[in-house]
Design a protein around this motif. Structure first.
Motif, short mmCIF file in Angstrom:
data_model
loop_
_atom_site.label_atom_id
_atom_site.label_comp_id
_atom_site.label_asym_id
_atom_site.label_seq_id
_atom_site.Cartn_x
_atom_site.Cartn_y
_atom_site.Cartn_z
N SER A 94 -3.44 35.98 13.42
CA SER A 94 -3.52 34.46 13.70
C SER A 94 -2.80 34.43 15.25
O SER A 94 -2.87 33.34 15.86
CB SER A 94 -2.54 33.56 12.77
OG SER A 94 -1.28 34.41 12.65
N SER A 95 -2.27 35.66 15.78
CA SER A 95 -1.69 35.66 17.17
C SER A 95 -2.84 35.59 18.11
O SER A 95 -3.74 36.37 17.94
CB SER A 95 -0.68 36.89 17.13
OG SER A 95 -0.64 37.17 18.50
N ILE A 96 -2.60 35.08 19.03
CA ILE A 96 -3.39 35.26 20.16
C ILE A 96 -2.90 36.10 21.24
O ILE A 96 -3.43 36.15 22.57
CB ILE A 96 -4.19 33.98 20.86
CG1 ILE A 96 -3.35 33.09 21.19
CG2 ILE A 96 -5.08 33.42 19.65
CD1 ILE A 96 -3.76 31.94 21.75
N ASN A 97 -2.08 36.93 21.13
CA ASN A 97 -1.37 37.94 21.92
C ASN A 97 -2.50 38.75 22.87
O ASN A 97 -3.18 39.58 22.04
CB ASN A 97 -0.46 38.66 21.19
CG ASN A 97 0.09 39.52 22.08
OD1 ASN A 97 0.10 39.89 23.25
ND2 ASN A 97 1.64 40.04 21.52
N PRO A 98 -2.49 38.58 23.94
CA PRO A 98 -3.44 39.43 24.45
C PRO A 98 -3.30 41.11 24.54
O PRO A 98 -4.04 41.97 24.45
CB PRO A 98 -3.42 39.10 26.30
CG PRO A 98 -2.50 38.00 26.18
CD PRO A 98 -1.93 37.86 24.84
#
Length: 127
Positions: A94-98
């Protein structure tokens, strides 16, 4: 992927995420067989089981206790010669960490990144 019903390995420590994944999957592939694990270590033991039916796709959560999705992918990579051609591996978060997406792109056995919850549209494309 095989022409028969797809066999999917789902590894996620969150009950709700597993529930919604299976609910969406039933809409696009009602015949799919899902083998679920809360912990990645248990999934690795399953993958090493002699004589088991091949898995078509593996979905693994990135953020899990004990062994995270990238650690699972590293261990999976060690098994890869015997699994090559049998399964595609997708990490989910659910993270949109690049940085997570970059690690996904750089990993030799990870086939892609799926944002959670994994939607019907994404499942339809992958199946």
């Amino acid at each position: 992927m095989s022409t028969s019903k797809p066999k999917i390995l789902l590894i996620d420590d969150c009950d709700a995420d597993r529930y919604f994944f299976k609910r969406n999957l039933r809409k696009v592939a009602p015949d799919a067989e899902v083998v679920e694990f809360v912990y990645a270590e248990d999934a690795l033991r399953y993958l090493k089981t002699p004589g088991r039916d091949p898995v078509d796709i593996v979905f693994v959560d990135i953020n899990m206790p004990r062994l995270d999705g990238f650690q699972f992918a590293d261990a999976y990579h060690a098994l890869y010669p015997e699994l090559k051609g049998h399964a595609r591996l997708f990490v989910c978060s659910s993270s949109i960490n690049p940085a997570d997406r970059q690690r996904t792109d750089d990993h030799p056995v990870i086939d892609g990144f799926c944002e959670k919850p994994v939607t019907r549209g994404v499942l339809g494309e992958l199946l």
